[in-house]
Motif scaffolding. Sequence first.
Motif, PDB file in Angstrom:
ATOM      1  N   ALA A  46       5.769   2.233  -4.246  1.00  0.00           N
ATOM      2  CA  ALA A  46       6.115   1.785  -2.877  1.00  0.00           C
ATOM      3  C   ALA A  46       5.801   2.992  -2.069  1.00  0.00           C
ATOM      4  O   ALA A  46       5.416   2.465  -0.795  1.00  0.00           O
ATOM      5  N   GLN A  47       6.162   3.981  -2.061  1.00  0.00           N
ATOM      6  CA  GLN A  47       6.089   5.076  -1.150  1.00  0.00           C
ATOM      7  C   GLN A  47       4.517   5.600  -1.138  1.00  0.00           C
ATOM      8  O   GLN A  47       4.204   5.930   0.083  1.00  0.00           O
ATOM      9  N   ALA A  48       3.915   5.473  -2.275  1.00  0.00           N
ATOM     10  CA  ALA A  48       2.630   6.163  -2.336  1.00  0.00           C
ATOM     11  C   ALA A  48       1.500   5.129  -1.881  1.00  0.00           C
ATOM     12  O   ALA A  48       0.505   5.470  -1.532  1.00  0.00           O
ATOM     13  N   SER A  49       1.708   4.103  -1.716  1.00  0.00           N
ATOM     14  CA  SER A  49       0.548   2.899  -1.732  1.00  0.00           C
ATOM     15  C   SER A  49       0.299   2.736  -0.497  1.00  0.00           C
ATOM     16  O   SER A  49      -0.920   2.243  -0.276  1.00  0.00           O
ATOM     17  N   SER A  50       0.897   3.156   0.351  1.00  0.00           N
ATOM     18  CA  SER A  50       0.461   2.737   1.890  1.00  0.00           C
ATOM     19  C   SER A  50       0.927   3.812   2.856  1.00  0.00           C
ATOM     20  O   SER A  50       1.501   4.864   2.539  1.00  0.00           O
ATOM     21  N   ILE A  51       0.189   4.151   4.108  1.00  0.00           N
ATOM     22  CA  ILE A  51       0.268   4.945   4.942  1.00  0.00           C
ATOM     23  C   ILE A  51       0.590   4.197   6.540  1.00  0.00           C
ATOM     24  O   ILE A  51      -0.161   3.276   6.690  1.00  0.00           O
ATOM     25  N   GLN A  52       1.720   4.513   7.050  1.00  0.00           N
ATOM     26  CA  GLN A  52       1.893   4.044   8.446  1.00  0.00           C
ATOM     27  C   GLN A  52       2.141   5.236   9.347  1.00  0.00           C
ATOM     28  O   GLN A  52       3.401   6.075   9.261  1.00  0.00           O
ATOM     29  N   CYS A  53       1.126   5.477  10.301  1.00  0.00           N
ATOM     30  CA  CYS A  53       1.681   6.605  10.990  1.00  0.00           C
ATOM     31  C   CYS A  53       2.046   5.835  12.702  1.00  0.00           C
ATOM     32  O   CYS A  53       2.211   4.782  12.614  1.00  0.00           O
ATOM     33  N   ILE A  54       2.694   7.060  13.236  1.00  0.00           N
ATOM     34  CA  ILE A  54       3.213   6.635  14.499  1.00  0.00           C
ATOM     35  C   ILE A  54       2.110   5.936  15.376  1.00  0.00           C
ATOM     36  O   ILE A  54       1.085   6.135  15.555  1.00  0.00           O
ATOM     37  N   GLY A  55       2.592   4.510  15.902  1.00  0.00           N
ATOM     38  CA  GLY A  55       1.673   3.675  16.615  1.00  0.00           C
ATOM     39  C   GLY A  55       0.936   2.674  15.767  1.00  0.00           C
ATOM     40  O   GLY A  55       0.485   1.920  16.438  1.00  0.00           O
ATOM     41  N   MET A  56       1.005   2.890  14.564  1.00  0.00           N
ATOM     42  CA  MET A  56       0.460   1.794  13.955  1.00  0.00           C
ATOM     43  C   MET A  56       1.194   0.449  13.678  1.00  0.00           C
ATOM     44  O   MET A  56       2.465   0.556  13.321  1.00  0.00           O
ATOM     45  N   SER A  57       0.748  -0.605  13.867  1.00  0.00           N
ATOM     46  CA  SER A  57       1.657  -1.754  13.892  1.00  0.00           C
ATOM     47  C   SER A  57       2.175  -2.169  12.443  1.00  0.00           C
ATOM     48  O   SER A  57       3.134  -2.890  12.000  1.00  0.00           O
TER      49      SER A  57
END
Length: 195
Positions: A46-57
């Motif tokens: 769950a932690q590794a499968s995606s990336i979400q940076c500040i500003g990404m919806s």
Amino acid sequence: MNDGITLDLGSSLPYLVDSIFGLFGQDAESIEWKRKIEHLVTISAAQASSIQCIGMSSPVPIMKIYQTTTVIFYGETRVDVNELIRQHEDLVIFAGPGWGKTTLLHWLFVQLSVKKSHVVPVLFTLRWPNARQELEEFVQRLDRKRSKNFPKDTILALLVDGYDEISEDDRKLVSKALMLFQSLKVGNFYLTCRS
């Protein structure tokens, strides 16, 4: 590293859990351990499968956005990270905050998880509660079971993130666990640290 069969992360999790669990045997103690392994793999995925940076919806799947990293040894030699996996070398990854150490380990975990191969990834994120204890238990169980159960063609990729994010006493215990893991000769560790 495109040789072999690839699957999506969700469908590969049972295979990954069974690959890890198969290293420990089938006794009653190991059945309880399987639950811990399933929990570790599920949270890691769950932690590794995606990336979400500040500003990404919304989060983006890591395999769609991540580009293979080149690792620089001592400021001189550049090596593709896939080549490091193939060389079966232990590696301590030093870099400053925000340089992508955690993202690199997450990408390695996902890439190795979806690929049906002899390299089995196990991710420990040291900033999580009880991660240090779980790492120690994992390595100690490997030590107890290795002579009877460890498949000769399986290589563990022990991914350990955030060495600098735990106390000095915990670092000593992690170091001890990694030295024991190294002595077992069942795989390699990849440890991230800022300093």
